[in-house]
Each structure stands twice: as structure tokens, then as C-alpha cells.
Write a protein that holds these residues in place. Structure first.
Motif, short mmCIF file in Angstrom:
data_model
loop_
_atom_site.label_atom_id
_atom_site.label_comp_id
_atom_site.label_asym_id
_atom_site.label_seq_id
_atom_site.Cartn_x
_atom_site.Cartn_y
_atom_site.Cartn_z
N GLU A 184 -22.78 24.34 -32.49
CA GLU A 184 -21.79 23.52 -31.80
C GLU A 184 -20.58 24.36 -31.41
OE1 GLU A 184 -20.84 20.40 -34.46
OE2 GLU A 184 -22.50 19.15 -33.79
N THR A 224 -17.89 21.14 -27.93
CA THR A 224 -18.81 20.12 -28.44
C THR A 224 -18.12 19.26 -29.49
OG1 THR A 224 -20.57 21.73 -28.17
CG2 THR A 224 -21.10 19.74 -29.41
N HIS A 231 -27.14 17.03 -30.17
CA HIS A 231 -27.49 18.37 -30.66
C HIS A 231 -28.15 18.27 -32.04
CE1 HIS A 231 -25.56 20.93 -27.61
NE2 HIS A 231 -24.87 19.84 -27.40
#
Lengths: 296, 472
Positions: free
Chosen positions: A264, A268, A283
Motif C-alpha cells: 500500500e 492508498t 488490495h
């Protein structure tokens, strides 16, 4: 450059943008894509060109805002510019008069189906559409499919619109009913495309899928998008993105699509606390339709 | 001219210690001080017939600029270089001088040649650091327009010359930032981005327009560009990665050097998560190949935190194509070299990640077409090397987009563009040079090709010799 002319939400987390890009609009052909970057520290990512208007100098993009970059793209307003936009990339779809074609879109994979279906229609093919999604509010582009298809079968996982079940069930019925099928196009989550490939393989029905592996440059220079087709390594960005569905190594494709899962970036995390929908793990390592920006 | 101290040793280049520099991406050589530069410049014999210039692909006026440094006129030295090479800060860093100007320097016959590359770098850095970079004079416009395809070294050198001679130049670049291999390929610790950006800034001061995000062959074809420009220079390079063609090469954790370096150099994966683009770099990294790109990848992997970085090469140290300095720097940074070794298979774990490279020992046999002894496998010598990341740096191929979309452009069997002595292709108005013609070569060779093409383009458009002659 790359000014957003209009913006419209067409389903949960799903956006349609019209962008001023005259050079891309002028040359775009069915099956091609653009690579975008939306902020100075952002990644490069591909999106299919859904349509273009050469006279107006605009292109149409449809995407699901689930990853960092697509969320940032969806946050742009009309009048703002997309930082970087390059294309049209990829080989145009091979279009010919096949006869009767079944065009299948799974979830947001319906968006990249549209330009190819339109080109098949323009070449005099007879089209049957299969439009599948999770639930009624995720079904997109039915009207546009209806305008070019003889009939459109809608199906949802929960039965909230059309028939209950997967697109593969509808296709299987058509094959078992001995309907004439000369060509199949399937774009959607990788397991769906593999499912379609397995259904059409026994009868040898010409089947094409459009792949969306991870890309960096999109012009053949990195090889990050390599896929195995008929035992040979191909670069999806320049050798594809469309390939014979019966020759694609889907297992490898799925593994390579997940290569950076769990990583990440700061951007994100910026989106995490408030705006990630509960049912859309961006994700989390699943390979469902939410993984790829345009559902491929 | 003052008397020269003939016996003086070549000034060594001050460098940051290896254990410090592997922790960041800052430049490794620190650069000469003014005193060191003057001392080194005073070693030059000022030959009447300077052989060093013969060894330079762009014919930099070497004795003249070195003499200016010896006299302490540093910014003047930089301007002297720029008469024939607009990018001295780049070339002083990345040229393989040991095989070019310094190879032919007469001092090298009995001792060490003048450190021409280090002096070139010093002059350019001095000029920039002291804010003495002059905006070049804008010549009268010729009214001719030239399109340059690709903003790597060949395209930039061609564009700089043409702009200096008064032509209107537009450079087309497919990435979102210009520089080609100077940006996506060569790491910051060899070519700091401030240096690259300053040289590009000089190009824009010359009046050159750079259009990024423009893929010639896709966004527009050569034929369409010819409607806007009087001539085109194709310098699209050899940017497509070669792979080994061995089983397991598509496992996770296996990168082309191009992808690995592009993720770090262009997309800043070294600063993930601040930047969005990630890269995987495990503790055990195997780099296959032994050129400059392989050294760049290996040293980048060390800086990303890899403990064990091993270069695997199927020939021996003597055949390594990398610059001597790159090999030395890599070894100082604990990159290990395994010679006479060739991977024959990569094996993965259950999740598809590369974990083991099966390698086979080689021995040198008869010379091949390049004159180097051909590596021959030793049967039954296979063994396993552990790995988490594998970086394949075994060369590159011609970028096919321009040839594929330009039907009347003659290409060789391997897809490289065919040119005549003047740099002209089979298609009227279209010239080519650099890696797209020769296959993978060096930055300065591409620049040399760009400059020769610029001269030919100038002659073909104006019927006259370029204002500065050939710069010799």
C-alpha cells in the motif's frame, strides 16, 4: 491538455469520463487503450478506450474507482486535466465478418466490450450480448448493448436483475441449444474469461479475450505485462491485449496480476479510512472484478 | 603557456565510501575540486595533432577545453565543450572514456592518460553550480521544421545541433518525462536527475520543444509527422528487453532490467510508499548479464536493501561489456561476480515466486563472430543458486513501433533501421541513428549518430554546410 469535459457516475464506484484528447481520438481503433498517470507521484496504469469522437476531439473512459489511481482519477472534476495520458496503445482488434457473435462482459468488463462489439456490428456481424454483474445496481451499459445486439441476456449473481447466475451459465445454454455461434468475445474477471474459454474449447468456437496484466510503459519496453499464450511469452501491451482464449495460461495471468497485492502506498492509505466500500477490497488479494480498474 | 610538470600522477576521483553510498541513491563520485582539475588539466601535452579528439564520437575540442581549465577559466571551458556537445555534464559521467578519447591520449602510452571525462564533468558542473550557464544566442530562424522521434541521447544531440543552427525542432517522447535511457535506465547514483534536468533545460533554452506522452507509430505515424515537418530523425533506441527463453522466466520476482530500472528510476519505486509504484527486491538477487545495465541493476538492488546480489555471466571478467569503473564500483559495493555460469531454469514456490536458479557451468571454446571465445556448456555441471529476485540484463531489441507503422522504411533482418553514410533512411526526408540503427551501444555513440544526422539534415534542407562545420 487532457481536460475532463464531462463526468458521470453510472454505477457504484463506476465512472464515465469524456476527456479532450484530439490526437488519441483521431486514431483510436476498437480494442486499444491509454496509459494514464494522475498525480506527480502516481503510477502508470492502463484503461480501455470505450469510444472516441474525432470531430469533437474527445475520448470516453469507463472505470471502477477501486484502486488508488482510479480513485484519484474519479476525484477529478470537469475542467480539470489528467496529468498524463498517452495512446492509443495496443493492437487494434482483428475485426472481420464472422457471422453470429456472442459478446460477453463480466461486471465492469462490459466497458471494454463496447468498442469491440460496435466494430463487430459495423462489420455486419449479428450480435448476442451477455451482460453479467454482481447485482442490479452493478449492471452497466445495457442500453448501449441493446442498440447493437439482436438480444441482450442480463444475469446477476443474486438474481436482482435478469436471470440469476453467471454469464457462463447463459453461454452454456446457448451452446447446448445448438445456437449458431461463430465467434465469442469475453472480457471480465480472469476466472470468468477462463470459464468461457473452457466452455467454447470442446466445440472449437473461435474465442477471444482481452487481458489486463500489470503494465508500466505500455509500449513493449518493460515486459511486466508478459503472458504465456500457446506456450510462448507475449507482451500484452504490444502483442495484445487480445489473444485466443484457448491458448492463454490464465493461472499465470492471475498470479502475475497479484504480484503487488498487499503493498500500500501513502496515497492508498489516504483513501482507506473513509471511502473504501466494505464489499470492494481493493488490495486484499482477491482476483474478483474489483481488482482491475476496468474490470478485466 | 606555462611549463608542465610531466611526472605528475593522474588525479584520482574522490568517491563516497561504499558502505555509505549503498544506503542512498546519491552520486558516487564527488567530483574534482578546482585545484585537482587544474592539476589534472596541466598534465595535458597540448598535442599539435590531438589523438584524443579522433577517439571522440562527437569530436569535442578536448585540448582547447583542457587548456582553459588549466588556466582556471572553467566556465569558458564548459562553453568550449558545448560548441560540439550540448551535454557535457552527462557525457563526463557516462561515456566509456577508457575506450575512446582516453584510449587514444598519448600520455596513455607510457602512463595514465589525461582524465578527460572527469575534466569535462568538472567544467560542466562548475558552470552550472556558479550559475554561469549562458542562454545560447538564438540564430536567425531558417524556417525549416524538424521532428525528432525519441528524447534519448541520440535525439537530444540531434535536436541541440539543429536548434543551434536556427531550425525549429520538436522532440517526441513516449514517456511522461524526457531523456529516454538517461531517465528510465541510468540510475541517479550515476547521473543525478538535477544534472539531467539542467541539460534538458539548456535544450529548451535553445528553443527545442519536447512533446511527452506522444508515441510515434500510435499517436501519429511518421507519414503524418512529415506533413508537419520538413525532415524527421528517428532515434527510438533499442528499448525492448530480451529474455533468456528458459523455463520459469515468467515466475513472480523475475524482471527485465528495463522494468526493474524503470520502476526505480522513472517511477521512484525506491521511495515507495511515498510514490505509488512498487518494486519487489528480495534479499537474494541474481542479475543475469555483465554490461552496464547489469551493473546498474545490481547496484540498484543493493540500494533497495538486497543483502546478496550476484551477477551471473556466461563468459569471464575479460569479456564483460561494462565500463571498468562500473565493475569496480559494483564490486566495492559487495556485488558478487560469478563467471562462466549460465542459468538454464528458474524454479518457483507454490505461490509462483522464483526461489531457485538452476545454473550450468560453461567453458570458453572457439571464438565466435564477435571475436570473443564462445561459452560452451559443461555437461553435468548443474547446480542451484537460491534467489528471490532475478533481473535479466542480457541486452535489448529494436523498438518496433516506427518500423511497423512506416511501410516504406527499410529495416534489417533484426528490425533495425537501415541508413546510408549520411544517416538517411530509404524513406525521403527520414533520417535515423543511435541504437535503432546499430543495436545496443553507448550514450555517446548515439549522440555522435545524432550529430551526424543533424549535419545531413541541415545540408539536405539548406544546401549548405552547418555553421560550425563538423566541430573538429
Amino acid at each position: 491538455m487532457n481536460e475532463i469535459v464531462s463526468k458521470e457516475q453510472i454505477a457504484p464506484d463506476t465512472w464515465r469520463l469524456v476527456v479532450r484528447a484530439p490526437e488519441i481520438a483521431r486514431r483510436r481503433k476498437a480494442g486499444q487503450f491509454v496509459v494514464l498517470r494522475v498525480h506527480e507521484k502516481g503510477e502508470r496504469f492502463p484503461l480501455t478506450l470505450v469510444s472516441s469522437d474525432p470531430d469533437a476531439g474527445t475520448i470516453e473512459l469507463i472505470f471502477q474507482a477501486v484502486g488508488t489511481s482510479t480513485k484519484l482519477l474519479a476525484a477529478l472534476q470537469p475542467g480539470e486535466d489528467i496529468l498524463d495520458l498517452v495512446g492509443p496503445l495496443g493492437r487494434p482488434t482483428h475485426i472481420e465478418h464472422f457471422g453470429r457473435c456472442v459478446v460477453i462482459g463480466g461486471g465492469y468488463g462490459m466497458a471494454p466490450v463496447i468498442p469491440i462489439a460496435q466494430a463487430l456490428h459495423d462489420a455486419g456481424n449479428e450480435l448476442v450480448g451477455i451482460n453479467g454483474a454482481r447485482s442490479a445496481d452493478h449492471v452497466i451499459l445495457v442500453d448501449r448493448m441493446g442498440a447493437i445486439c439482436q438480444r441482450v441476456e442480463v444475469c446477476t449473481d443474486d438474481g436482482s436483475l435478469g436471470r440469476q447466475g453467471f454469464v457462463t451459465a447463459v453461454l452454456q445454454e446457448m451452446i447446448e441449444a445448438d445456437e449458431r455461434i461463430d465467434f465469442v468475445l469475453a472480457i471480465g474477471p480472469t476466472p470468468m474469461m477462463r470459464g468461457v474459454a473452457e466452455l467454447t474449447r470442446p466445440n472449437g468456437i473461435n474465442t477471444v479475450v482481452s487481458l489486463n496484466p500489470i503494465m508500466v510503459d505500455g509500449t513493449g519496453m518493460c515486459g511486466g505485462c508478459r503472458v504465456e499464450v500457446a506456450g510462448e511469452t507475449k507482451f500484452a501491451c504490444v502483442d495484445g491485449p487480445e489473444f485466443d482464449a484457448h491458448e492463454v495460461d490464465f493461472d499465470m495471468l492471475m498470479r502475475r496480476q497479484r504480484m503487488y497485492d498487499g503493498l500500500e502506498s501513502d496515497a492508498t492509505r489516504m483513501f482507506k479510512p473513509h471511502s473504501t466500500p466494505l464489499d470492494a477490497p481493493a488490495h486484499e488479494g482477491c482476483c474478483c472484478e474489483e481488482d482491475r480498474p476496468d474490470g478485466k | 603557456m606555462g611549463s608542465r610538470v610531466m611526472t605528475q600522477q593522474r588525479q584520482p576521483m574522490p568517491e563516497r565510501p561504499a558502505d555509505e553510498r549503498v544506503r542512498d541513491f546519491d552520486e558516487v563520485p564527488i567530483g574534482y575540486t578546482a585545484e585537482m582539475a587544474v592539476a589534472e588539466a596541466q598534465r595535458c601535452l597540448q598535442c599539435k595533432r590531438p589523438m584524443c579528439v579522433e577517439g571522440c564520437p562527437v569530436k569535442v575540442k578536448i585540448p582547447q577545453f583542457v587548456e582553459l581549465i588549466a588556466q582556471g577559466r572553467f566556465s569558458e571551458a564548459a562553453r568550449k565543450i558545448k560548441q560540439t556537445n550540448a551535454f557535457p555534464a552527462i557525457c563526463g559521467r557516462v561515456c566509456p572514456q577508457e575506450g575512446q578519447c582516453e584510449l587514444t591520449c598519448v600520455l596513455g602510452r607510457r602512463g595514465e592518460p589525461v582524465a578527460i571525462g572527469r575534466l569535462e564533468r568538472f567544467a560542466a558542473d562548475w558552470e552550472r553550480a556558479h550559475d554561469e550557464v549562458e542562454a545560447p544566442a538564438h540564430p536567425a530562424p531558417t524556417g525549416h521544421s524538424i521532428g525528432v522521434v525519441g528524447s534519448g541521447p541520440g535525439g537530444l544531440a540531434c535536436a541541440a545541433d539543429l536548434a543551434m543552427w536556427g531550425h525549429d525542432v520538436t522532440v517526441y517522447e513516449l514517456f511522461h518525462a524526457p531523456g529516454g535511457v538517461l531517465r528510465y535506465g541510468i540510475p541517479r547514483f550515476r547521473l543525478p536527475r538535477a544534472v539531467l534536468n539542467a541539460e534538458l533545460d539548456y535544450l529548451s533554452k535553445l528553443g527545442v520543444t519536447i512533446r511527452t506522452n506522444f508515441v510515434v507509430g500510435r499517436t501519429a505515424t511518421i507519414d503524418e509527422l512529415l506533413q508537419e515537418h520538413d525532415a524527421i530523425f528517428v532515434a527510438t533506441g533499442a528499448g525492448l528487453p530480451r529474455f533468456l527463453g528458459i523455463p520459469g522466466e515468467n515466475l513472480l520476482g523475475v524482471y527485465s532490467a528495463n522494468e526493474f530500472l524503470t520502476r526505480v528510476n522513472l517511477m521512484r519505486a525506491d521511495r515507495f510508499p511515498e510514490y505509488d509504484t512498487p518494486v519487489h527486491c528480495g534479499d537474494n538477487v541474481i542479475v543475469v548479464g555483465a554490461g552496464n545495465v547489469a551493473m546498474d541493476a545490481a547496484r540498484t538492488a543493493r540500494r533497495l536493501g538486497a543483502e546478496n546480489v550476484t551477477v551471473v555471466y556466461r563468459r569471464t571478467r575479460g569479456e564483460m561489456p561494462a565500463r571498468v569503473e562500473e565493475i569496480e564500483h559494483a564490486e566495492q559495493e559487495d556485488v558478487r561476480m560469478h563467471f562462466l555460469l549460465s542459468p538454464i531454469e528458474l524454479r518457483g514456490d507454490d505461490d509462483g515466486w522464483a526461489r531457485v536458479a538452476v545454473c550450468r557451468r560453461m567453458e570458453l571454446g572457439e571464438p565466435d563472430e564477435t571475436g570473443r571465445r564462445r561459452p560452451v556448456p559443461v555437461e553435468g555441471s548443474e547446480f542451484e543458486l537460491p534467489c528471490d529476485t532475478v533481473i535479466v540484463a542480457v541486452g535489448s531489441r529494436a523498438h518496433p513501433l516506427v518500423p511497423d507503422t512506416t511501410p516504406d522504411l527499410d529495416v534489417s533482418r533484426r528490425g533495425y533501421v537501415a541508413i546510408d553514410d549520411s544517416g538517411a533512411t530509404s524513406k525521403p526526408g527520414v533520417f535515423a541513428g543511435g541504437d535503432i540503427v546499430t543495436g545496443s551501444a553507448t550514450v555517446i555513440e548515439a549522440m555522435g549518430a545524432g550529430r551526424r544526422a543533424a549535419e545531413s539534415i541541415h545540408r539536405s534542407l539548406t544546401g549548405q554546410e552547418p555553421p560550425n562545420g563538423n566541430g573538429g
